[in-house]
Design a protein around this motif. Structure first.
Motif, PDB file in Angstrom:
ATOM      1  N   GLY B 256      -4.264   3.909   3.313  1.00  0.00           N
ATOM      2  CA  GLY B 256      -2.930   3.923   2.807  1.00  0.00           C
ATOM      3  C   GLY B 256      -2.132   2.356   2.982  1.00  0.00           C
ATOM      4  N   ARG B 257      -3.186   1.506   3.271  1.00  0.00           N
ATOM      5  CA  ARG B 257      -2.460   0.092   3.372  1.00  0.00           C
ATOM      6  C   ARG B 257      -2.636  -0.518   2.069  1.00  0.00           C
ATOM      7  N   ALA B 258      -3.470  -0.166   1.194  1.00  0.00           N
ATOM      8  CA  ALA B 258      -3.605  -0.688  -0.163  1.00  0.00           C
ATOM      9  C   ALA B 258      -3.467   0.389  -1.170  1.00  0.00           C
ATOM     10  N   PRO B 259      -2.666  -0.144  -2.287  1.00  0.00           N
ATOM     11  CA  PRO B 259      -2.576   1.129  -3.154  1.00  0.00           C
ATOM     12  C   PRO B 259      -3.522   1.440  -4.024  1.00  0.00           C
ATOM     13  N   ALA B 260      -3.943   2.905  -4.232  1.00  0.00           N
ATOM     14  CA  ALA B 260      -5.499   3.075  -4.948  1.00  0.00           C
ATOM     15  C   ALA B 260      -5.391   2.526  -6.254  1.00  0.00           C
ATOM     16  N   GLU B 261      -4.254   2.268  -6.957  1.00  0.00           N
ATOM     17  CA  GLU B 261      -4.293   1.844  -8.409  1.00  0.00           C
ATOM     18  C   GLU B 261      -5.194   0.685  -8.604  1.00  0.00           C
ATOM     19  N   THR B 262      -4.957  -0.256  -7.309  1.00  0.00           N
ATOM     20  CA  THR B 262      -5.613  -1.719  -7.179  1.00  0.00           C
ATOM     21  C   THR B 262      -7.187  -1.647  -7.397  1.00  0.00           C
ATOM     22  N   SER B 263      -7.655  -0.322  -7.123  1.00  0.00           N
ATOM     23  CA  SER B 263      -9.096  -0.159  -6.705  1.00  0.00           C
ATOM     24  C   SER B 263      -9.791  -0.882  -8.194  1.00  0.00           C
ATOM     25  N   ALA B 264      -9.068  -0.917  -9.381  1.00  0.00           N
ATOM     26  CA  ALA B 264      -9.845  -1.476 -10.385  1.00  0.00           C
ATOM     27  C   ALA B 264      -9.960  -2.949 -10.217  1.00  0.00           C
TER      28      ALA B 264
END
Lengths: 282, 279
Positions: B256-264
């Motif tokens: 939860g330290r990085a938003p999942a959206e940025t996975s792209a």
């Protein structure tokens, strides 16, 4: 130490690791220092005791000296043998009962949390009652059954530490041990015999050492209190009624001797069955 | 390759004193026959629960766990387990510790051959000459090697490793990684490795599954190219660095330290590595 895949360096030199036979290990434990140190300590204590009585000029009704005991033993040696044997077998029988019941209770409390929660306060409460107060009750309940009463008190006073240690040993078994065997399809009883029981042995023997001395206290409480008793406790009582003070002290020393004897028997059993728990000094 | 372990849509909730604790929710893990899958994820996300599922020690509330296409309903004798704690039996010699599973699993192997096999395994992991020692006479790394032999003695279909090298120092650990490759070459097994160590994951496994934070679901799967024995130099290549970056980013998302959206925007998978998200 460094580890390589091909050639691991031994932790200790091979000759240090080599396990001598059981007989040699027992003999080694009884080797020079293990035997000499306690003998010297005992002699020093006797000398100190003798000197203390002699310097203070105490008569033997205040405190008998070791040299007063020799005539007492010489005069009553037959009584000491007979009474000593009675005390010994009743104590041992009480201990055997304590082991059976203690291990049983320990298993129940070790395997079931509910039973542990239910029984623990009862056991602690029972153990908190001074056994000296129970002795007259038991003596009245089973009047005349002297052997039975004595064994009962020896048992009652000594099963507690065994039950507690076995239950702790079983309940603190790491879950991984259980998982290793359960994942192979082992039954609960296989897990008990192969892992839980042997793993609990060191704790069990620790408790048994405490129980041995407690059982002697129990036996003697009954022997001293009950009328027309037998055993070393009764011999002590007759010394008291006849104002034979050296005899009373002689009984105490004989009791101590029996205690030491049983204690060392437990040590030998421990070496045989739980010797693996002993770490060799490095 | 055929899927040996197939975990599909597993949900599981623990009932604790403080209430219900969902640990697994949407877990999918596949392990090929002869494959080696590493499972990584944040602390306490339910990784160890996964090992208990595969071993049949735990039946999930929902979903299914199949081994060899057969649904698991209880413990089966065809798994081998090794944990962070080597849990050797202190009162037995190393050899007799390794032989323990054969006392429980039915085996047709005569006693002599059982012992020969145990000795062969011990020498394979570098414990030759230690067969008659007690566990207390061995170092932590050596105990873990012995524990590994015990997990393999009955030729299990699945080897489950739950952070087996977690308590060891860095050098011993790297030694053991290499031992693992050697063991796998000579005693082929299908493995599941639970670990916190991303380097360990890409060095040992051919597939890395990233679990999300609790309740755990499969968040990401990384296929590691270049399977088979490799040496430690492989960890210091550009490809390895890219895989590690990718995995670390996924762990940050799981924590939860990085938003999942940025996975792209995550670093592209290294050439040859087929990565697929599981959202």
């Amino acid at each position: 130490m460094t580890e390589t895949t091909t050639a691991p360096t031994p932790v200790t030199r091979p000759e240090e690791i080599a396990r001598p036979s059981l007989g040699r290990r027992v003999a080694g434990a009884l080797g020079s220092r293990a035997v000499l140190a306690p003998i010297i300590a005992t002699l020093v204590l006797i000398a100190f005791w003798e000197a203390l009585v002699w310097i203070n000029g105490w008569p033997n009704y205040v405190m008998a000296s070791p040299s007063d005991l020799v005539p007492a033993y010489a005069r009553y040696w037959e009584l000491f043998l007979v009474m000593g044997w009675q005390t010994l077998w009743r104590t041992v029988l009480g201990l055997v009962l304590a082991v059976v019941v203690g291990v049983g209770l320990g298993m129940i409390m070790g395997f079931s949390r509910t039973m542990r929660d239910a029984l623990y306060p009862l056991l602690v409460g029972f153990n908190a009652i001074p056994k000296a107060t129970v002795v007259p009750i038991v003596a009245l309940m089973f009047v005349g059954a002297h052997d039975f009463n004595t064994v009962l008190i020896a048992f009652m006073i000594s099963f507690f530490p065994i039950a507690v240690s076995v239950s702790i040993g079983l309940s603190t078994l790491e879950p991984e041990y259980r998982d290793i065997l359960r994942s192979l399809g082992a039954s609960q009883s296989t897990i008990f015999w192969k892992i839980a029981l042997p793993k609990t042995l060191p704790e069990f023997f620790g408790a048994l050492k405490v129980a041995v001395t407690l059982a002697f206290i129990g036996t003697n409480l009954m022997e001293i209190v009950s009328p027309h008793g037998r055993g070393l406790g009764a011999l002590f009582d007759s010394g008291k009624t006849n104002s034979d003070y050296p005899l009373m002290f002689a009984v105490l020393i004989a009791l101590a001797f029996l205690g030491i004897l049983l204690y060392y028997i437990v040590i030998v059993l421990e070496k045989i069955f739980a010797g693996w728990a002993e770490r060799s000094p490095t | 390759m055929e899927k040996l372990i197939d975990i599909r849509g597993v949900r599981h909730t623990f009932r604790t004193r403080t209430g219900l604790l969902p640990v697994l929710d949407g877990l999918d893990v596949a392990v090929d026959e002869g494959g080696f899958t590493a499972v990584v994820g944040p602390s306490g996300c339910g990784k160890s629960t996964l090992t208990r599922l595969i071993a049949g020690l735990l039946i999930p509330d929902e979903g299914e766990v199949n081994v060899h296409g057969e649904r698991i309903t209880g413990p089966r004798s065809n798994v081998g387990m090794a944990f962070q704690n080597p849990v050797l039996l202190e009162w037995r010699t190393i050899l007799r510790n390794v032989l323990l599973p054969l006392e429980i699993v039915p085996t047709k192997l005569p006693r002599k051959e059982q012992e020969a096999r145990a000795r062969r395994l011990l020498s394979l992991v570098g414990l030759e000459g230690f067969e008659d020692k007690r566990p207390s006479e061995l170092s932590g790394g050596m105990r873990q090697r012995a524990s590994l032999c015990r997990a393999l003695i009955h030729q299990p279909e699945v080897l489950i490793l739950d952070e087996p090298f977690g308590a060891l120092d860095a050098f011993t650990r790297e030694d053991l990684w290499q031992t693992m490759h050697e063991v796998k070459r000579q005693e082929p097994f299908t493995g599941v490795l639970i670990t916190h160590d991303l380097r360990e994951a890409i060095f040992l496994a051919d597939r890395v599954v990233v679990l999300s934070g609790r309740p755990a679901r499969t968040q990401y799967v990384l296929e590691v190219p270049d399977t088979g024995p490799r040496d430690l130099d492989h960890l210091y290549t550009a490809e390895a660095a890219e895989m590690l970056n990718l995995l670390r980013h996924q762990i940050e998302i799981a924590q939860g330290r990085a938003p999942a959206e940025t996975s792209a925007e995550a670093p592209a998978p290294p050439p040859g590595a087929a990565a697929r998200g599981m959202h």
